[in-house]
Design an enzyme around this catalytic site. Structure first.
Site, mmCIF file in Angstrom:
data_model
loop_
_atom_site.group_PDB
_atom_site.id
_atom_site.type_symbol
_atom_site.label_atom_id
_atom_site.label_comp_id
_atom_site.label_asym_id
_atom_site.label_seq_id
_atom_site.Cartn_x
_atom_site.Cartn_y
_atom_site.Cartn_z
ATOM 1 N N ASP A 278 -0.929 3.268 2.996
ATOM 2 C CA ASP A 278 -1.140 1.987 2.313
ATOM 3 C C ASP A 278 -2.616 1.712 2.032
ATOM 4 O O ASP A 278 -3.057 0.558 2.056
ATOM 5 C CB ASP A 278 -0.522 0.825 3.114
ATOM 6 C CG ASP A 278 0.953 1.035 3.345
ATOM 7 O OD1 ASP A 278 1.617 1.602 2.454
ATOM 8 O OD2 ASP A 278 1.451 0.665 4.428
ATOM 9 N N LYS B 165 -3.443 4.194 -2.609
ATOM 10 C CA LYS B 165 -3.384 5.477 -3.327
ATOM 11 C C LYS B 165 -2.782 5.292 -4.718
ATOM 12 O O LYS B 165 -3.236 5.887 -5.688
ATOM 13 C CB LYS B 165 -2.556 6.495 -2.523
ATOM 14 C CG LYS B 165 -3.159 6.807 -1.154
ATOM 15 C CD LYS B 165 -2.276 7.727 -0.334
ATOM 16 C CE LYS B 165 -0.983 7.087 0.129
ATOM 17 N NZ LYS B 165 -1.139 6.013 1.125
ATOM 18 N N GLY C 61 5.375 3.805 -0.515
ATOM 19 C CA GLY C 61 5.483 2.660 -1.428
ATOM 20 C C GLY C 61 4.126 2.508 -2.074
ATOM 21 O O GLY C 61 3.155 2.140 -1.417
ATOM 22 N N HIS C 62 4.012 2.871 -3.335
ATOM 23 C CA HIS C 62 2.724 2.860 -4.027
ATOM 24 C C HIS C 62 2.751 1.784 -5.105
ATOM 25 O O HIS C 62 3.601 1.820 -6.001
ATOM 26 C CB HIS C 62 2.436 4.242 -4.628
ATOM 27 C CG HIS C 62 2.282 5.311 -3.584
ATOM 28 N ND1 HIS C 62 2.031 6.621 -3.861
ATOM 29 C CD2 HIS C 62 2.332 5.231 -2.228
ATOM 30 C CE1 HIS C 62 1.936 7.314 -2.728
ATOM 31 N NE2 HIS C 62 2.132 6.484 -1.729
ATOM 32 N N GLN D 119 1.553 8.520 2.446
ATOM 33 C CA GLN D 119 1.181 8.242 3.853
ATOM 34 C C GLN D 119 -0.330 8.449 4.072
ATOM 35 O O GLN D 119 -1.095 8.274 3.143
ATOM 36 C CB GLN D 119 2.005 9.117 4.815
ATOM 37 C CG GLN D 119 3.476 8.737 4.888
ATOM 38 C CD GLN D 119 4.338 9.378 3.822
ATOM 39 O OE1 GLN D 119 4.304 10.568 3.639
ATOM 40 N NE2 GLN D 119 5.129 8.589 3.114
HETATM 41 P P1 GDP Z 1 -0.497 3.002 -1.139
HETATM 42 O O1 GDP Z 1 0.748 3.207 -0.365
HETATM 43 O O2 GDP Z 1 -1.656 3.747 -0.560
HETATM 44 O O3 GDP Z 1 -0.352 3.264 -2.610
HETATM 45 O O4 GDP Z 1 -0.870 1.440 -0.987
HETATM 46 P P2 GDP Z 1 0.158 0.202 -1.153
HETATM 47 O O5 GDP Z 1 0.487 0.057 -2.596
HETATM 48 O O6 GDP Z 1 1.298 0.338 -0.207
HETATM 49 O O7 GDP Z 1 -0.712 -0.966 -0.615
HETATM 50 C C1 GDP Z 1 -1.930 -1.320 -1.217
HETATM 51 C C2 GDP Z 1 -1.827 -2.776 -1.710
HETATM 52 O O8 GDP Z 1 -3.120 -3.268 -1.999
HETATM 53 C C3 GDP Z 1 -1.047 -2.914 -3.012
HETATM 54 O O9 GDP Z 1 -0.399 -4.151 -3.024
HETATM 55 C C4 GDP Z 1 -2.142 -2.859 -4.079
HETATM 56 O O10 GDP Z 1 -1.784 -3.561 -5.281
HETATM 57 C C5 GDP Z 1 -3.251 -3.586 -3.382
HETATM 58 N N1 GDP Z 1 -4.612 -3.151 -3.730
HETATM 59 C C6 GDP Z 1 -5.062 -1.908 -4.043
HETATM 60 N N2 GDP Z 1 -6.406 -1.914 -4.174
HETATM 61 C C7 GDP Z 1 -6.802 -3.195 -3.925
HETATM 62 C C8 GDP Z 1 -8.082 -3.818 -3.854
HETATM 63 O O11 GDP Z 1 -9.116 -3.213 -4.034
HETATM 64 N N3 GDP Z 1 -8.098 -5.157 -3.538
HETATM 65 C C9 GDP Z 1 -6.959 -5.864 -3.308
HETATM 66 N N4 GDP Z 1 -7.081 -7.158 -3.011
HETATM 67 N N5 GDP Z 1 -5.741 -5.302 -3.360
HETATM 68 C C10 GDP Z 1 -5.668 -3.977 -3.644
HETATM 69 P P1 IMO Z 2 2.474 5.162 1.762
HETATM 70 O O1 IMO Z 2 2.586 6.408 0.918
HETATM 71 C C1 IMO Z 2 2.541 3.356 5.734
HETATM 72 C C2 IMO Z 2 5.182 5.212 8.686
HETATM 73 C C3 IMO Z 2 6.353 4.360 9.166
HETATM 74 C C4 IMO Z 2 6.476 4.864 10.581
HETATM 75 C C5 IMO Z 2 6.188 6.355 10.451
HETATM 76 C C6 IMO Z 2 7.430 7.231 10.358
HETATM 77 O O2 IMO Z 2 2.972 3.942 1.096
HETATM 78 O O3 IMO Z 2 1.096 5.042 2.304
HETATM 79 P P2 IMO Z 2 9.158 7.693 8.381
HETATM 80 O O4 IMO Z 2 10.083 6.769 7.658
HETATM 81 O O5 IMO Z 2 8.189 8.413 7.497
HETATM 82 O O6 IMO Z 2 9.871 8.640 9.314
HETATM 83 O O7 IMO Z 2 8.307 6.719 9.355
HETATM 84 O O8 IMO Z 2 5.420 6.487 9.272
HETATM 85 N N1 IMO Z 2 5.086 5.390 7.226
HETATM 86 C C7 IMO Z 2 4.207 4.751 6.450
HETATM 87 N N2 IMO Z 2 3.307 3.786 6.752
HETATM 88 N N3 IMO Z 2 2.611 3.846 4.469
HETATM 89 C C8 IMO Z 2 3.493 4.837 4.166
HETATM 90 O O9 IMO Z 2 3.506 5.434 2.966
HETATM 91 C C9 IMO Z 2 4.369 5.296 5.163
HETATM 92 N N4 IMO Z 2 5.360 6.206 5.195
HETATM 93 C C10 IMO Z 2 5.782 6.269 6.466
HETATM 94 O O10 IMO Z 2 6.038 2.990 9.096
HETATM 95 O O11 IMO Z 2 5.474 4.313 11.391
HETATM 96 MG MG MG Z 3 2.221 2.094 0.588
#
Ligand code: GDP
Ligand code: IMO
Ligand code: MG
Length: 430
Positions: free
Chosen positions: A13, A16, A40-41, A225
């Protein structure tokens, strides 16, 4: 030609999705190479927000090709739902711009059920998985009893494999978990729909990658991840079941390791973690709550509140060394405003010794004490910053120290979720 991997340096999270969407401008192919719909991206473009789980984050660029490569585990129902939702929102998707490896393994209903059953039976000892069947699907792959997407092209074969698998899985469901058995016929009813929809997308992604290399195309690899969730190098057993580290690009896609030109490490300006496991810089007080609220730290996949804490440069340094990270993409710097002081852990202390890297033994990691450096906070809204000069001096000091202490330059700074809210310092593709 250059090939670039985007890797999460923390516990996932890191943003990415946003960065991959942005870098897709310079790429020809965007490739997911491991993990599944545990990812979840989030992509924010104008008023629209897209939460992607399996479809690569390059998909909003219709002229670029997105690949779901060999190392990914695919829940076909989830993938089809995601494709249909995106198409309903006007995103162009066809077998021309989305291609899925026939070698990618299938997450079946018994994997998801097993993941959930184990987690609920484990009680307080649970891992806190996303419940998407990721672990059980990779287990079957390693045990050589998994089904691959190419098996969907021969439904009779697919059915025989499902029946064989159910002999063992149903024994677990009935005898160990006290649940009703699963019926092969129910799975096959779904499988027929999966095959009808997905067959045109299933192909040899290795061959596509090799052709792109010969044609000097630019390939962008989208990690899921983060390094501390890596099954080999992370905080085992509180990890996922694949390798989010850079070495996995080669294994999961079929690109030779010497063809990876650059590794970009995604670093959130603080730390978050979903699920169980040690987290040395976790803030269980109102500062942690403030970061969670301002940063909207609630899971894209499960909606769970994310645990939040100060930036842990030991975790980032470990990722830099493990993945050969050249350039750091710092995200969510804007979230750190409104604190009098900001902290960064630059080392750990354990039994009187100072550690520079994450220790390999979980019980040690659970006992480390972060050694913090304290920085002056800032209150300026960063969301319209276009260059480093637009950042307050306090934020620049924080970034400079991070770069120094982990040994990688800063290539990008993100100050908001939208594409435009980004300061780009590196030239990512040659
Ligand atoms: P990922 O799994 O690495 O793709 O990250 P996620 O999408 O799960 O979580 C990142 C969250 O932060 C998302 O809701 C993005 O829209 C948001 N986001 C990404 N970059 C920024 C930033 O620079 N500032 C803020 N405030 N939000 C951001
Ligand atoms: P992105 O790509 C954050 C975590 C789960 C749990 C552990 C194992 O959005 O960054 P799993 O379902 O993979 O067997 O769970 O890994 N986990 C993540 N945490 N971002 C993710 O993906 C994750 N994918 C798995 O919360 O702790
Ligand atoms: Mg994510």
């Amino acid at each position: 030609m250059s090939n670039l991997a985007v890797i999460g340096t923390q516990w996932g999270d890191e943003g990415k999705g946003k960065v991959v969407d942005l870098l897709t401008d310079g790429a020809d192919l965007v490739v997911r190479f491991h993990g599944g719909n545990n990812a979840g991206h989030t992509l924010v473009v104008g008023d629209s927000t897209y939460a992607l789980h399996l479809v690569p984050s390059g998909i909003l660029h219709p002229d670029k090709v997105s690949l779901i490569a060999t190392g990914v585990v695919v829940d076909p129902g989830v993938l089809i739902g995601e494709i249909k939702d995106l198409m309903a929102r006007g995103i162009e998707i066809s077998p021309k711009n989305l291609k899925i490896s026939g070698k990618a393994h299938v997450i079946l209903p018994y994997h998801k059920r097993l993941d959930e059953a184990r987690e609920s039976r484990a009680g307080a000892g649970k891992i806190g998985t996303t419940g998407r069947g990721i672990g059980p699907a990779y287990e079957d792959k390693a045990s050589r009893v998994g089904l691959r997407l190419s098996d969907l092209l021969d439904l009779a074969l697919f059915e025989s494999k499902v029946k064989k698998a159910l002999q063992e899985k149903n024994c677990l469901f009935e005898k160990l978990y006290g649940q009703k058995p699963l019926e092969a016929a129910d799975i096959m009813a779904e499988a027929r729909d999966w095959a009808a929809f997905l067959s045109p997308f299933i192909t040899d992604t290795f061959a596509i990658i090799q052709k792109a290399v010969k044609e000097n195309k630019n390939i962008l690899f989208e990690g899921a991840q983060g390094v501390q969730l890596d099954i080999d190098h992370g905080t085992y057993p509180y990890v996922t079941s694949s390798n989010p580290t850079a070495g996995s690009v080669s294994i999961g896609s079929g690109l030779a390791p010497n063809k990876i030109d650059k590794v970009v490490g995604l670093v959130k300006a603080y730390t978050s973690r979903v699920g169980e496991g040690p987290f040395p810089t976790e803030l269980l007080d109102e500062t942690g709550t403030k970061i969670r609220d301002i940063g909207r730290e609630f899971g894209t996949t499960t909606g769970r509140p994310r645990r939040c804490g100060w930036l842990d440069a030991v975790v980032v340094r470990t990722a830099v060394d493990l993945c050969g990270i050249d350039s750091l993409a710092i995200t969510k710097l804007d979230v750190l405003r409104h604190h009098d002081e900001i902290k960064m852990a630059t080392a750990y202390r354990l039994d009187g010794q100072e550690l520079s890297h994450v220790p390999g033994i979980l019980s040690d990691f659970s006992r480390v004490e972060p050694v913090y450096e304290t920085f002056k906070g800032f209150s300026q809204d960063l969301c319209s910053a276009k260059s480093l000069d637009d950042l307050p001096p306090e934020a620049k000091v924080f970034l400079k120290r991070l770069s120094e202490t982990v040994g990688a330059r800063i290539g990008l700074v993100s100050v908001g979720p939208e594409r435009g809210q980004t300061i780009i310092l590196d030239k990512f593709f040659k």
